[in-house]
Design an enzyme around this catalytic site. Structure first.
Site, PDB file in Angstrom:
ATOM      1  N   LEU B   9       2.471   2.806  13.142  1.00  0.00           N
ATOM      2  CA  LEU B   9       3.203   3.353  11.999  1.00  0.00           C
ATOM      3  C   LEU B   9       2.253   3.461  10.820  1.00  0.00           C
ATOM      4  CD1 LEU B   9       6.497   1.193  12.150  1.00  0.00           C
ATOM      5  CD2 LEU B   9       5.909   3.267  13.435  1.00  0.00           C
ATOM      6  N   GLY B  10       1.923   4.690  10.446  1.00  0.00           N
ATOM      7  CA  GLY B  10       1.051   4.887   9.302  1.00  0.00           C
ATOM      8  C   GLY B  10      -0.362   5.241   9.712  1.00  0.00           C
ATOM      9  N   GLY B  12      -2.957   5.729   7.109  1.00  0.00           N
ATOM     10  CA  GLY B  12      -3.696   5.714   5.851  1.00  0.00           C
ATOM     11  C   GLY B  12      -5.060   5.087   6.068  1.00  0.00           C
ATOM     12  N   GLY B 132      -7.853  -9.726   4.788  1.00  0.00           N
ATOM     13  CA  GLY B 132      -8.461  -8.708   5.650  1.00  0.00           C
ATOM     14  C   GLY B 132      -8.976  -9.254   6.969  1.00  0.00           C
ATOM     15  N   GLY B 185     -13.538   2.589  -6.357  1.00  0.00           N
ATOM     16  CA  GLY B 185     -12.546   2.521  -5.289  1.00  0.00           C
ATOM     17  C   GLY B 185     -12.082   1.107  -4.977  1.00  0.00           C
ATOM     18  N   GLU B 188      -6.838   0.369  -7.335  1.00  0.00           N
ATOM     19  CA  GLU B 188      -6.017   1.556  -7.153  1.00  0.00           C
ATOM     20  C   GLU B 188      -5.679   2.182  -8.499  1.00  0.00           C
ATOM     21  OE1 GLU B 188      -2.887   1.230  -4.220  1.00  0.00           O
ATOM     22  OE2 GLU B 188      -3.783  -0.625  -3.519  1.00  0.00           O
ATOM     23  N   LYS B 203       0.396 -13.282  -0.666  1.00  0.00           N
ATOM     24  CA  LYS B 203      -0.477 -13.976   0.281  1.00  0.00           C
ATOM     25  C   LYS B 203      -0.298 -15.496   0.163  1.00  0.00           C
ATOM     26  CE  LYS B 203      -3.753 -10.151   0.263  1.00  0.00           C
ATOM     27  NZ  LYS B 203      -4.895  -9.537  -0.474  1.00  0.00           N
TER      28      LYS B 203
END
Lengths: 430, 430
Positions: B9-10, B12, B132, B185, B188, B203
């Site tokens: 799903l997704g 990006g 991550g 970058g 956002e 988190k």
């Protein structure tokens, strides 16, 4: 609920902690498992030396304990190959899960254990075998199972790191630092397994095996200990902006004809800016590079009773959960079956210090020796003294065999009095 | 062998990498799983924007994709709560495993997802949701499952760490550093979730939940962002030998009447010698303290498409292996059900800088304000200038509410012109 029945082999430094925690925190652990954990037996050599363990749990008959049909999990913390291997095979063959901290056994006999585990559908967990409490086996076998690991490099022996840290901190000799480590309990009475790199090599074999999906045994790991590291090496490293570390290095390399695995343990001059350079004392740290994940580091206490027991009990909870859910943990993954690159072919950079005649032509003779071996010099520094001079050479990368051959030839030159320091160098140094 | 069928799903930043790696390294991943992995569908909003993905895999109907009976694993990388929650509930309810990177959803709706997973015996994995590529969820849920964790403390937001590192390195203002982070970058267009601490708080909720076997939601986490951190704060920290970091802090504390969980996100002055102080730029690092294991640190890239995809694919391999072995990964473990300690009761140390009248009696007035609130002063430093002086106060530990009340009272004193910097301090400072 049906309890998960646990047997422990060995009640030494780690075993004592495992048994204490199982008894003190059994309820908590059972809540995490979802079923009661029950300690049903502890195999020891001399029962009278363990007054803290209830007598009815103690047995000297380890073989009978692992063969008991009602034992679901065998925790092995006795070490050694024989008779440990047979005990664990017995347990695995009848479907009991095995949790072991035995790096030497895994590095020597891993495939036999895995095969027995697979045949019976049993779990084989060994988080405690490498770097004590630091989660490393599980992250590499599981968290990074979707990635391509290119390098695993670490300080995996606390004894030698303690000694090297002490030599670096106060300039003391290897002998003095070892004596201090022994006094403080960081080194064993016979420190051979640590200082000669056997312990680190076994861990390198395990890390390379799981990281590169290839069987790598202890014999596949090139090994140089740190007993020959001198105070002169440490200060030579400092002049380069480096510290000396005994590293286990596992790499996936492209040899031109395909991929191979390199696994080795040796002292290295490491730039101070490298994350591993700051890891001092008995601490361990492992640096992992993977294609997608990038650079990861894992740091913590690499040995000791309680930290190792933490890793053992984490595995116990995992295998017990698997027993309940009817599942299994990760099996051996050796599908890649990569060849092991011989040490002679491994690209290395060397730092070499030479005492030479302080006269014209010496540098030319030395440079010729390098050139004839096809080794390119990165930097050379000459420090003159009265009767003789010192040359400090740092090479570019070349096959390790060419470099060691060059060092041999240098020591035969008339104008070279003595080769005072030879060590591999990692990373960018001046 | 029957393939394991995967829906994504997704597509990006993370999804694109997951799909690329699944297609490029599918054979390797399948070898590790022990069965072929087959990508059967990708749900996106605008199919024409994904020319790299085979058209027959693309769909705009995510609800139909997750409901497909032949989909074994759903990978969710779209984010958000709605409609993501319902999509994942649909998948879990029919027994599909879910791998998600959605920290906000887990922090808000974790219990609902866990309950659906448990009812159907399905796996719910989320290594990518925190830090991550750094293996953290699995080490805490599994490797440390046999230990008692006392504290989990970390830099879990790369954007704010990048900004704070830049402010520390060159003394630039928050606004300038944010602009640079956006240009590169790292931030956002709307940086609210990062700089106001929402991302880190989600988190923290996840880490506290799994670390302390207690349900901790986003609303239970005290949260202060870093948008108010000034260049003056950074230099005040430097004078104390500290750096400013935005930390997520999860602790198991004894409140006197029993154990509780504290979970909070706020800027901290951290001594430079602390292992987390040296973690700069967009990197993440998490420090874990456990009773037996001691102090562990995990370090690596905390965000980015490829690192996050690495964590997602590691989970994919794990849940696929579970599908084959018929087992399940760890479930929710919330048996401890500890209360959450209100922020006002959390023991804190404060650093406070005040611009005051340079005349006799000011220090006495300030000291009285602290004393009346029951807050003990550790050090006070007075720096005289022409018209006014600066007082720098570092307190001993006191309940956070008492400290913030003291700061309010100080700013009301006639002799205090301005409170220029207030920040919590961690560890030993001069």
């Amino acid at each position: 609920m049906t309890p998960i029945r646990v047997a422990v082999l060995g009640a030494g430094v780690v075993g004592t902690q495992v048994i204490r925690l199982l008894r003190e925190q059994g309820e908590e652990l059972s809540a995490r498992v979802g079923a009661p954990l029950e300690l049903v037996g502890v195999a020891v050599r001399r029962p009278h030396q363990h007054p803290d363990i209830p007598a009815e749990l103690l047995t000297t008959d380890a073989a009978a304990l692992v063969a008991r049909e009602d034992v679901d999990v065998v925790i092995e913390v006795i070490g050694g190959i024989d008779p440990t291997k047979d005990l664990l095979l017995t347990a695995l063959r009848r479907g009991a899960a095995v949790v072991t901290a035995n790096k030497a056994l895994l590095a020597e006999e891993g495939p036999a254990l895995y095969e027995a585990a697979d045949a019976a559908g049993a779990d084989l967990y060994f988080e405690a075998a490498v770097a004590g409490a630091i989660p490393l086996i599980r992250p590499i076998r599981e968290s990074l199972a979707g990635d391509r690991i290119s390098r695993i490099m670490g300080i995996v022996n606390g004894t030698t790191n303690f000694i090297l840290s002490a030599m670096t901190a106060d300039g003391s000799s290897y002998e003095l630092a070892l004596k201090e480590a022994t006094r403080l309990g960081y080194a064993e009475a016979d420190p051979t397994a640590d200082v000669d790199g056997f312990d680190a090599a076994a861990k390198a074999a395990i890390l390379a095996s799981i990281g590169f999906h290839t069987r790598v045994g202890a014999a596949d790991v090139y090994r140089e200990g740190m007993a020959d590291v001198t105070a002169a090496d440490i200060s030579a490293a400092a002049e380069l902006g480096c510290v000396v570390k005994l590293l286990a290095i596992c790499e996936r390399v492209n040899t031109g004809t395909g991929d191979a695995v390199s696994a080795r343990v040796h002292p290295v001059m490491l730039p101070r800016a490298h994350p591993l350079a700051g890891v001092d004392g008995a601490y361990n740290a492992v640096y992992v590079e993977a294609e997608s994940a990038g650079r990861l580091m894992f740091y913590g206490p690499g040995a000791g009773g309680a930290p190792t027991a933490s890793a053992v009990l984490g595995d116990l909870v995992a295998v017990a959960r698997n027993k309940i859910s009817g599942g299994r943990g990760p099996r051996e993954s050796a599908y890649a079956a990569l060849p092991v690159q011989p040490m002679g072919e491994v690209p290395s950079r060397y730092h070499i210090s030479l005492d030479v005649d302080d006269k014209a032509g010496v540098l030319a003779a030395v440079a010729t020796a390098f050139a004839e071996a096809g080794v390119s010099i990165s930097t050379v520094r000459q420090e003159g003294r009265e009767a003789e001079a010192t040359l400090v050479v740092v090479t570019h990368s070349a096959p390790d065999a060419a470099l060691s051959a060059t060092v041999s030839r240098l020591s035969e030159l008339d104008s070279v009095h003595r080769v005072t320091s030879v060590m591999r160098v990692m990373g960018d140094v001046a």
